[in-house]
Write an enzyme that holds these catalytic residues in place. Structure first.
Site, short mmCIF file in Angstrom:
data_model
loop_
_atom_site.label_atom_id
_atom_site.label_comp_id
_atom_site.label_asym_id
_atom_site.label_seq_id
_atom_site.Cartn_x
_atom_site.Cartn_y
_atom_site.Cartn_z
CE LYS A 33 66.52 -22.88 -18.60
NZ LYS A 33 65.84 -23.45 -17.42
CE LYS A 58 74.97 -11.17 -35.01
NZ LYS A 58 74.64 -11.04 -36.44
CD GLU A 152 67.66 -11.47 -32.05
OE1 GLU A 152 67.36 -10.28 -32.22
OE2 GLU A 152 68.20 -12.17 -32.94
CB ALA A 164 60.85 -13.29 -42.14
#
Length: 244
Positions: A33, A58, A152, A164
């Site tokens: 998308k 994960k 997420e 970060a």
């Protein structure tokens, strides 16, 4: 190991494989998308708002550690209900306005459901961390059922991502026991990165205004259409329809 326990192990392996594949397929769907939106935006605006994307799943070990840390009972249903970041997609944009533009385009996808928004750009974390976090449900069609899977999505600028990344490396080096002096400097660096984002946003806006003013001067360029490296001239008959 008994024959029964081997059979049980095989069954559990199949179950956890299908469970992890759901999240992998959800990531694949979401990345497709984003690629389509990116390409469409580039064709229409001659500009790419996305610098790069990075996805991750994960590991089962990481999921298990989070279960223990949160005191969540082990079951696939419990994991799906309480852990929403098993699949993650990070989108790095050029400018702050691109972050919200990409977010809006994703949320407007009819088959995606927005579950949660955390705006750490308008409300940065105390350490200076900035990013826009979305939890979206992505429909995944398995061989025997449809699943709505949470992913997420983190959307940030290059400066936010750079900060970060380095902040994470520093925490890893000090095993999270970072001296107060370095914490203060990290916060100052985050503020500097934010000031840079604001300045670059202003410059980008001014350059876009100049481009728009000059675009109207080149009529011949407006008669050309380029898709997938193929150029087409708009037929005069088609242009004449505008008069009608």
């Amino acid at each position: 190991m008994s024959q029964l326990s081997i059979a049980q192990l095989k069954q559990f392996k199949n179950e956890i494989t299908r469970f992890m594949m759901m999240y992998k397929f959800a990531l694949d769907e979401l990345e497709t998308k984003v690629e389509i939106l990116q390409e469409e935006f580039h064709f229409l605006h001659d500009y790419n708002p996305i610098e790069h994307t990075k996805s991750r799943l994960k590991t089962p070990e990481s999921i298990l550690k989070k279960l223990y840390r949160k005191g969540i009972p082990f079951s696939f249903a419990s994991i799906r209900s309480h852990i929403k970041d098993i699949a993650g997609l990070r989108i790095t944009c050029s400018f702050i306005s691109d972050i919200y533009r990409i977010s809006e385009m994703l949320v407007n996808q009819g088959d995606l459901k927005l579950v949660e928004v955390k705006d750490y750009i308008q409300n940065p974390k105390p350490n200076g961390y900035r990013s826009l976090h979305l939890i979206v449900e992505v429909p995944v069609f398995m061989s025997d059922r449809k699943e709505n899977v949470c992913v997420e999505v983190q959307i940030r600028t290059i400066a936010m991502d750079f900060w970060a990344s380095l902040e994470h490396k520093i925490y890893y080096k000090y095993n999270q026991a970072v001296p107060a002096r370095l914490l203060a400097e990290l916060k100052e660096a985050a503020d500097s990165a934010s000031a840079l984002d604001i300045k670059m946003e202003r410059l980008h806006r001014e350059i876009e205004e100049i481009k728009e003013d000059r675009a109207g001067e080149n009529v011949e360029e407006l008669r050309q259409l380029t898709i997938d490296n193929q150029s087409f001239s708009l037929p005069p008959a088609l242009i004449n329809l505008l008069d009608q």
